[in-house]
Structure formats: structure tokens, C-alpha cells
Design a protein around this motif. Structure first.
Motif, short mmCIF file in Angstrom:
data_model
loop_
_atom_site.label_atom_id
_atom_site.label_comp_id
_atom_site.label_asym_id
_atom_site.label_seq_id
_atom_site.Cartn_x
_atom_site.Cartn_y
_atom_site.Cartn_z
N GLY A 1 0.81 -1.21 0.00
CA GLY A 1 0.00 0.00 0.00
C GLY A 1 0.84 1.26 0.00
O GLY A 1 1.97 1.28 0.49
N ALA A 2 0.26 2.32 -0.57
CA ALA A 2 0.85 3.66 -0.53
C ALA A 2 -0.20 4.61 0.00
O ALA A 2 -1.39 4.48 -0.33
N PHE A 3 0.21 5.57 0.84
CA PHE A 3 -0.79 6.42 1.49
C PHE A 3 -0.25 7.83 1.68
O PHE A 3 0.96 8.08 1.68
N VAL A 4 -1.20 8.75 1.85
CA VAL A 4 -0.90 10.12 2.23
C VAL A 4 -2.05 10.64 3.08
O VAL A 4 -3.22 10.36 2.80
N GLN A 5 -1.72 11.31 4.18
CA GLN A 5 -2.72 11.89 5.07
C GLN A 5 -2.32 13.33 5.37
O GLN A 5 -1.16 13.61 5.72
N PHE A 6 -3.29 14.24 5.21
CA PHE A 6 -3.08 15.67 5.46
C PHE A 6 -3.79 16.04 6.76
O PHE A 6 -4.94 15.66 6.98
N ARG A 7 -3.11 16.84 7.59
CA ARG A 7 -3.71 17.33 8.83
C ARG A 7 -3.39 18.81 8.96
O ARG A 7 -2.22 19.20 8.87
N GLN A 8 -4.42 19.61 9.18
CA GLN A 8 -4.18 21.05 9.26
C GLN A 8 -5.28 21.73 10.06
O GLN A 8 -6.37 21.19 10.27
N THR A 9 -4.95 22.93 10.51
CA THR A 9 -5.90 23.79 11.21
C THR A 9 -6.03 25.08 10.42
O THR A 9 -5.03 25.73 10.10
N LEU A 10 -7.27 25.45 10.11
CA LEU A 10 -7.55 26.66 9.33
C LEU A 10 -8.24 27.68 10.21
O LEU A 10 -9.22 27.37 10.90
N ALA A 11 -7.74 28.91 10.17
CA ALA A 11 -8.34 30.04 10.89
C ALA A 11 -8.53 29.75 12.37
O ALA A 11 -9.42 30.32 13.01
N GLU A 12 -7.70 28.88 12.94
CA GLU A 12 -7.68 28.55 14.36
C GLU A 12 -8.99 27.93 14.85
O GLU A 12 -9.17 27.73 16.04
N ARG A 13 -9.90 27.61 13.94
CA ARG A 13 -11.19 27.05 14.36
C ARG A 13 -11.52 25.73 13.69
O ARG A 13 -12.20 24.89 14.27
N LEU A 14 -11.06 25.55 12.47
CA LEU A 14 -11.40 24.35 11.72
C LEU A 14 -10.21 23.40 11.67
O LEU A 14 -9.16 23.73 11.11
N GLU A 15 -10.37 22.22 12.26
CA GLU A 15 -9.36 21.17 12.20
C GLU A 15 -9.76 20.17 11.13
O GLU A 15 -10.90 19.70 11.11
N GLU A 67 -13.42 19.05 12.35
CA GLU A 67 -14.06 19.55 13.57
C GLU A 67 -13.99 21.07 13.56
O GLU A 67 -12.90 21.65 13.43
N PHE A 68 -15.15 21.71 13.70
CA PHE A 68 -15.23 23.17 13.69
C PHE A 68 -15.54 23.65 15.10
O PHE A 68 -16.56 23.28 15.69
N HIS A 69 -14.66 24.51 15.63
CA HIS A 69 -14.83 25.06 16.97
C HIS A 69 -15.61 26.36 16.87
O HIS A 69 -15.08 27.40 16.46
N ILE A 70 -16.88 26.30 17.23
CA ILE A 70 -17.72 27.49 17.17
C ILE A 70 -17.21 28.54 18.15
O ILE A 70 -17.16 29.74 17.85
N ASN A 71 -16.83 28.10 19.33
CA ASN A 71 -16.18 28.97 20.32
C ASN A 71 -15.33 28.06 21.20
O ASN A 71 -15.09 26.90 20.86
N ASP A 72 -14.87 28.60 22.34
CA ASP A 72 -14.00 27.82 23.21
C ASP A 72 -14.72 26.65 23.88
O ASP A 72 -14.06 25.79 24.48
N HIS A 73 -16.05 26.60 23.79
CA HIS A 73 -16.80 25.61 24.55
C HIS A 73 -17.63 24.66 23.68
O HIS A 73 -18.16 23.68 24.20
N LEU A 74 -17.75 24.92 22.40
CA LEU A 74 -18.63 24.12 21.56
C LEU A 74 -17.97 23.84 20.22
O LEU A 74 -17.43 24.75 19.58
N SER A 75 -18.00 22.57 19.79
CA SER A 75 -17.47 22.21 18.48
C SER A 75 -18.38 21.18 17.83
O SER A 75 -19.05 20.39 18.50
N LEU A 76 -18.39 21.19 16.50
CA LEU A 76 -19.13 20.23 15.70
C LEU A 76 -18.14 19.44 14.85
O LEU A 76 -17.15 19.99 14.38
N ASN A 77 -18.40 18.14 14.65
CA ASN A 77 -17.48 17.34 13.86
C ASN A 77 -18.24 16.40 12.94
O ASN A 77 -19.40 16.05 13.20
#
Length: 739
Positions: free
Chosen positions: A459-473, A505-515
Motif C-alpha cells: 500500500g501507498a498512502f498520504v494523510q493531510f492534517r491542518q488547522t484553518l483560521a484557528e477554528r477548523l481542524e 471539527e469546527f470550533h464554534i467557540n471555546d466551549h462548543l465544536s461540531l465534527n
């Protein structure tokens, strides 16, 4: 037999009252808990005992540091002065203590032993780390040490969405969100596990006392986890010297002892470990012996005596310049007389068989690993070379010839290798590489020739991981696999496929996130279990198995309170279900759907969580029984797990856990079988550390002496099957002495 309904319901009510009562002291304010802030703060905390520094820091920053604070005993911190972010401050306080902090789903942090040399600063824990965002379960060493698990059931007892069928280690099977572990990618120290020898015994014989970490990515697994993650991945990691040795020491060890009153089971274990000039060595051995346990009625459950023996040897060399080289060998075995079909007591119909036979099951795992990761830059290589083997040897005296001993042997083996590198670009982390496995399943019965199936995959694979605008992982990737399969008749079959995954996963604020996440998985042709291999099979139309998974959820936390909810689905297409007489090409479709939820509260004096899961499984559009779901799923229905801990003193821990399974009539209403009875099982424990070197535990398992069969155990819906009843009440005493 099952317990009457009224005691069961009253026990549930009592359990909930106990849980609510236990929660009261947790809500008492320790100090004003400020909300977590992203900016810098000025701190002026003097040096002192680590526990004191952490308490002052938590009050000032609003960061909640939970879990077993006994890890801080006997340690000192240099304090904290200056203008830093709360997270930077936590790392500085822990620097040089041998501890780091693991961020939990509820936003709190749990202390754990740091990896690597004690002179290194603990690993930074960011508020938005994408490296493990796809994990639905993530246990560190301190989490496992707090559980003190004796088997897989103990390890996952606080998870409503993870069920473990069976009553002793040799017949236990793990189900993650309804998916059997044989339909998941399972690794130990990065080594692929190919252990599906016989459906009547455990697939992966695990001794959790050897573990420092366990993680599960249910459904949506990353491409760099490995091939064949149909229902996700389940990863075990064994302990290192750094997990056990006190910072600053070069040599140490421990002795463990445990006595369980039900079955008079005695556990003895010991370990020696040391490090010097970058070299490390560790040795560990454990033995469990005793008698058959009793069920809640006081009746002996025959052929259940403990017989687990395990060991681990590990050497390593690590420098800042060269990275870490590690070689380990793990052995876990169970050799004893068991019910003829080890996963249930007896069958009242069908062909006559002896009551019992001997099961000698051994799993061995040898791994060489190199880790050159630095957490930054473009060169972070990792290499794993491994050999995994499970051997099951059954011995029986047939009724027609009681003086004759028949011996059947199944051997599964996997040679695997992985080479990958992570590129930290500043915008996105990219992990790419190659992996390979050569799996085999052999059945041996003299004087007949050996029967074997083989599968070789690259097998060959590639996985990308990033955080955008400090809210979207984000985590997303793909892999390509090419497989060569060989049947018992020597015929070969080649196939290839592509797997993709995405999780965000999107962090709406410091206390709530949706994934949300989605994965399409190509699994190739999965080997049949050894004990059904047939030399007369003709492989006409071998189909590769495929799966699709999706999950949607939310997480929220506020001042110690936390809540999580998820909806999930796994669909497996052309899952291989061969049979000795039916042939090698039989397939079926499986659909596992459900949702789970967690609510709880945690502070520095303890915590309480209530977890709920509702899982349904179908085979070819019909409700799946435990027979229909073999290799893939099992009927589970609704389950609840309650867990609470209180730390009244720095060296005392009090705990409560409860497992509640609600009555499940899906099988009865669909005509598949009888209903599954509900049950409630409660356990309590207390830990006391009179000195830094000695820890004692007193526990009562099945406090309410409930008569029940574990929900994930085989056959309880069939009138002709006598399922295994779980142990009745047991009073257990254990001790660990570190030196």
C-alpha cells in the motif's frame, strides 16, 4: 437463567442515586474557575510541590487539570513567572517533572507520564491538535493505571460504545460501536495483528497490564493507520521505560500482587527496567492462576479457571540527534481446559460432543521500530518491521474413542512493514509512506497435509492534517492497495483498490465544536479462519470487501461540565463469510448504525460521567444474531456506563462504576431469537498510597451480585445455547510496590 425484574430495576434506581450522590462533592467550588482565554496572562507562582503549583495555576488560568493527581506526589516544580498563554504556562510548570498533560474531549487536561528522557520538556499540548482528532477513545498510561485492568473487559468498562463479549480472556472479543475487532485494523506497537484463528476463542489475546496507550478510531480511520480498516482502527501500545521509571533514576522495578475471592484467583507480576546513556531495557512477566469462578447463584461455572501468562522484553536506544531505535517481544498465552466451544457453556442440540477440550492459545509479537520525529521540519521518519503470530492448539477426546486424543492446530502469521515521513510545512502536516503485509492462515491436523490461505498486500498512502483560521481542524487522506491472494487450492487472485477518508471539527467557540467524518475503505480479500479451511474448496468468485463509514457529532465543555453526542453508521459490502461446507466465496452485507452520548463533570477533586449507546446491526437487511454477525458484528441494543471518582486526599481515591444493559427485544420481534435480558452491574473500589512506593486497592466487583450474561457474549438469544454466565460478587485486594 436471569434475575427477576424488580430487583434489577431497583438496582438501576439505586445506581443512579449513588451516581448523583457521588457527584455532589465534585460540584463544590475549589476556587473561581475563570474561562479559558487564548491571550497571554501574567503569572507569578513560586516554586514548590508540583500539586500545589498546579492547583494555583488552575485557579489563575481557568485550565482544568483532572485525573489522578497522585502522579504529582513527591515532585516539585520551579513555578511560573512571566507573561505567557495558559498552555505555555502548563508546559513550563511540568518541565523536568517527567509528566505531561493529555487534552480530553471535554477540554480538560489529564496528567500522564511523559515519553522520552526525563530531561526533555514535556510534549506541548495544543488546544487544536489534529494528530488524534479522529480517535473516539484515547487512553494514556495514567488512564490505564487508574483502571488497573485485568483483561479487555476491564480496559473498556467505562465505554458504553465499546463492548467486550466473553467471561475470561481466552474467549473475549471486542466490539467498537458494534463492529467486531476482526473487521477493524488492529495493531500492537504498530504491528499488524492477524489473529482470527477460531471463532470460538479470542481474536486478540491482550494483557492490558502491558499497555501504556490505547486508541480507537471508530469508522473513520486515517490512511496512515494502515490497510483494511473496514470499521476503523484499534491501536495498542506497550509500556516503555520512561512510563515506569521515576525521573532522575536509572534503575527500577515493581512487584504486583492481586487476590480475587471469586475463584481464589491469584495474580503475580514483576518488572525490572533501567536506562543509561541513551540505552533502555525492560523485562516484565505475569502469571494468573486459580479455580473456576462462581456465578451469582453460587454455582461453579465449569472450565473458567484463569491461566493467563504474559511477558514483555524491550530494549531501546535514543539520542536527540539520531532518534529512537526500539526492539520488543511480547508473549501472551492461555492454556487450560475450556468448554468444548469456548465462547459458550454448552449446546443442547446438534452433534454430540465432549463437555470440554483443552485450548492452548498463544500470541507473540516482535517489533523493531525507528522513530526520528521531532515535531517540526520536513524530515520526521518512522519505520516499523514486525512479525505477529497466534497459535491455537486444541486437544480433545472424542466420545466415540475416549482413549484417543485429537489435536488440531491453527497458526496465523503476519509479516508487516511500514515506512513513512511527516512533513511539517507550517500550513499543513503531510504524512506519506508505504506499507506491506504478508498474512497467512494455516490449519494443521496430522497426518493430513497442511491447509493454507495467504494474502500479500502493498500500500501507498498520504494523510493531510491542518488547522484553518484557528477554528477548523481537518484530517483527510487516501491510500492505494494492491493485493495478491492465494487459496487452499493454490489458485491466485489479484485485486487493487483505493480508500479515502475525511474528518473535520469546527470550533464554534471555546466551549462548543461540531465534527463530521466519512470514509470509503477497500479491504481486499480477508483470510478465512483457520479451523474452517477446506482442501476441497474451489475459489470461483473471490470478492474484495469494501466499507463506507460516516459519523456526525458535537462536543461541548464549560467550567468542568462536558457533553458529547455522536451519530454513526458503518456499511460493509461483500464481507467474506466462508463456511467449511458452503465454500470460500460466500459473502454478506452488514449495516451497523447507532448513536452515543456522554455527559459529565470533572474537577480537581474527582469526576463523574454517564455514557449511553444505542447500536443496531443488520445482515443482508435483517436483524443480525450473534451467529449471523460472526466476524463483523453482534446484537447490542442500549447500554449505559457510569463512572465516578473522588479524591478526598492526595493519596486516596474512591471510585464507582456501573454497567447497565437495557432489555433488547429486537431479535424477538424480528423472529431471529429470544429477547436479550437487561441487567445492572455495579463495582466500587478504593485506592490508598501510604508511601510513594506502595499502592493498595480494595475493590468489589458485581457488588449487587447480578446474574447475567455480558451483552456482547455469544448465543444468549438462542434456546439451544447455554451462554456463559458472568462471575458473581468478588472481593479483590491488590498491591503494587515500586523500587
Amino acid at each position: 437463567m436471569t434475575a427477576s425484574h424488580s430487583p434489577r430495576f431497583s438496582m438501576r434506581a439505586m445506581t443512579l442515586r449513588l451516581a448523583l450522590g457521588l457527584a455532589v462533592p465534585f460540584s463544590l467550588p475549589l476556587a473561581a474557575q475563570a474561562e479559558q482565554v487564548a491571550g497571554q496572562q501574567q503569572f507569578n507562582i513560586p516554586a514548590g510541590p508540583l500539586s500545589t503549583v498546579l492547583a494555583r495555576y488552575a485557579d489563575a488560568s481557568g485550565i482544568l487539570i483532572a485525573g489522578n493527581m497522585q502522579l504529582a506526589n513527591g515532585k516539585r516544580s520551579n513555578g511560573l513567572q512571566g507573561n505567557v498563554t495558559p498552555q505555555q504556562g502548563l508546559n513550563r510548570i511540568l518541565a523536568g517533572t517527567g509528566l505531561t498533560a493529555r487534552r480530553q474531549a471535554d477540554g480538560s487536561y489529564t496528567l500522564t507520564e511523559a515519553n522520552g528522557a526525563s530531561t526533555l520538556e514535556p510534549i506541548t499540548v495544543s488546544a487544536a491538535s489534529t494528530s488524534n482528532m479522529q480517535n473516539t477513545v484515547n487512553y494514556g498510561y495514567s488512564d490505564i493505571a487508574r483502571l488497573q485492568p485485568q483483561d479487555s473487559k476491564d480496559l473498556f468498562k467505562n465505554e458504553a460504545s465499546i463492548s467486550v463479549g466473553g467471561s475470561v480472556p481466552v474467549n473475549e472479543k471486542v466490539y467498537v460501536r458494534g463492529v467486531e475487532e476482526t473487521a477493524m485494523l488492529v495493531t500492537v506497537d504498530g504491528a499488524r495483528q492477524n489473529n482470527k484463528v477460531f471463532h470460538h476463542n479470542a481474536t486478540n489475546l491482550i494483557d492490558p497490564a502491558l499497555l501504556k496507550a490505547v486508541s480507537a478510531s471508530a469508522g473513520v480511520a486515517a490512511a496512515d493507520d494502515g490497510p483494511g480498516a473496514l470499521g476503523g482502527s484499534l491501536k495498542y501500545e506497550t509500556v516503555d521505560v520512561a512510563d515506569l521509571l521515576t525521573p532522575g533514576d536509572s534503575l527500577g522495578g515493581f512487584l504486583d500482587g492481586r487476590y480475587a475471592s471469586n475463584g481464589d484467583a491469584v495474580t503475580t507480576a514483576g518488572s525490572l527496567y533501567g536506562r543509561s546513556n541513551g540505552f533502555e531495557a525492560l523485562g516484565y512477566i505475569k502469571n494468573v492462576e486459580g479455580n473456576h469462578y462462581e456465578d451469582a447463584n453460587g454455582d461453579n461455572v465449569r472450565f473458567t479457571e484463569p491461566a493467563l501468562v504474559s511477558g514483555l522484553a524491550k530494549i531501546a536506544y535514543q539520542t536527540d540527534d539520531m532518534g529512537r531505535f526500539e526492539l520488543s517481544h511480547e508473549v501472551v498465552s492461555d492454556d487450560s481446559v475450556r468448554p468444548y466451544r469456548a465462547n459458550f457453556s454448552a449446546l443442547t442440540a446438534g452433534r454430540p460432543t465432549p463437555d470440554s477440550r483443552n485450548y492452548d492459545l498463544t500470541r507473540e509479537n516482535t517489533v523493531f521500530g525507528y522513530d526520528g520525529t521531532t515535531g517540526e521540519g520536513l524530515w520526521n521518519p518512522q519505520v516499523t518491521l514486525a512479525n505477529n503470530e497466534s497459535e491455537l492448539r486444541t486437544s480433545e477426546n472424542p466420545l466415540a474413542a475416549p482413549n484417543t486424543t485429537l489435536v488440531y492446530t491453527g497458526i496465523t502469521e503476519s509479516l508487516s512493514a511500514t515506512a513513512k515521513n511527516t512533513f511539517h510545512t507550517g500550513f499543513v502536516d503531510i504524512t506519506t509512506g508505504l506499507d506491506y503485509y504478508d498474512d497467512s492462515a494455516v490449519f494443521r491436523y496430522a497426518p493430513d497435509p497442511d491447509l493454507e490461505e495467504k494474502a500479500e498486500n502493498t500500500g501507498a498512502f498520504v494523510q493531510f492534517r491542518q488547522t484553518l483560521a484557528e477554528r477548523l481542524e481537518l484530517s483527510y487522506g487516501l491510500r492505494y492497495d494492491q493485493q495478491d491472494f492465494t487459496g487452499t487450492d493454490g489458485s491466485t487472485h489479484d485485486d487493487q483498490g483505493v480508500s479515502t477518508n475525511v474528518f473535520g471539527e469546527f470550533h464554534i467557540n471555546d466551549h462548543l465544536s461540531l465534527n463530521a467524518g466519512y470514509a470509503d475503505v477497500w479491504g481486499g480479500t480477508v483470510l478465512a479462519e483457520n479451523f474452517i479451511l477446506n482442501g476441497a474448496w474451489v475459489y470461483n468468485d473471490v470478492k474484495p470487501v469494501k466499507a463506507h463509514n460516516h459519523t456526525v457529532g458535537l462536543r461541548t465543555n464549560w467550567k468542568g461540565f462536558f457533553l458529547e453526542a455522536n451519530s454513526f453508521e458503518t456499511g460493509i459490502r461483500d464481507g467474506r463469510v466462508p463456511s467449511f461446507r458452503g465454500g470460500p466465496d460466500e459473502v454478506a452485507n452488514f449495516d451497523i448504525t447507532g448513536y452515543d452520548a456522554t455527559v459529565g463533570y470533572r474537577n480537581q477533586r474527582g469526576g463523574l460521567s454517564v455514557k449511553y449507546a444505542n447500536i443496531e446491526s443488520e445482515k443482508d437487511g435483517e436483524i443480525a444474531s450473534s451467529f449471523d454477525g460472526t466476524y463483523f458484528t453482534i446484537p447490542l441494543g442500549e447500554q449505559i456506563a457510569i463512572n465516578g471518582e473522588l479524591y478526598p486526599l492526595s493519596n486516596v481515591t474512591l471510585g464507582l462504576n456501573a454497567e447497565i444493559a437495557l432489555e433488547n427485544d429486537d431479535l424477538e420481534s424480528s423472529g431471529v431469537g429470544t429477547k436479550q435480558d437487561g441487567y445492572t452491574v455495579v463495582g466500587i473500589y478504593g485506592d490508598y498510597a501510604p508511601t510513594d512506593n506502595l499502592t493498595l486497592r480494595l475493590a468489589v466487583e458485581n457488588l449487587n451480585n447480578e446474574e447475567y450474561t455480558e451483552r456482547a457474549s455469544y448465543g444468549q438469544e438462542f434456546a439451544t445455547v447455554e451462554p456463559l454466565l458472568e462471575p458473581g460478587r468478588s472481593i479483590n485486594v491488590s498491591a503494587r510496590y515500586n523500587f
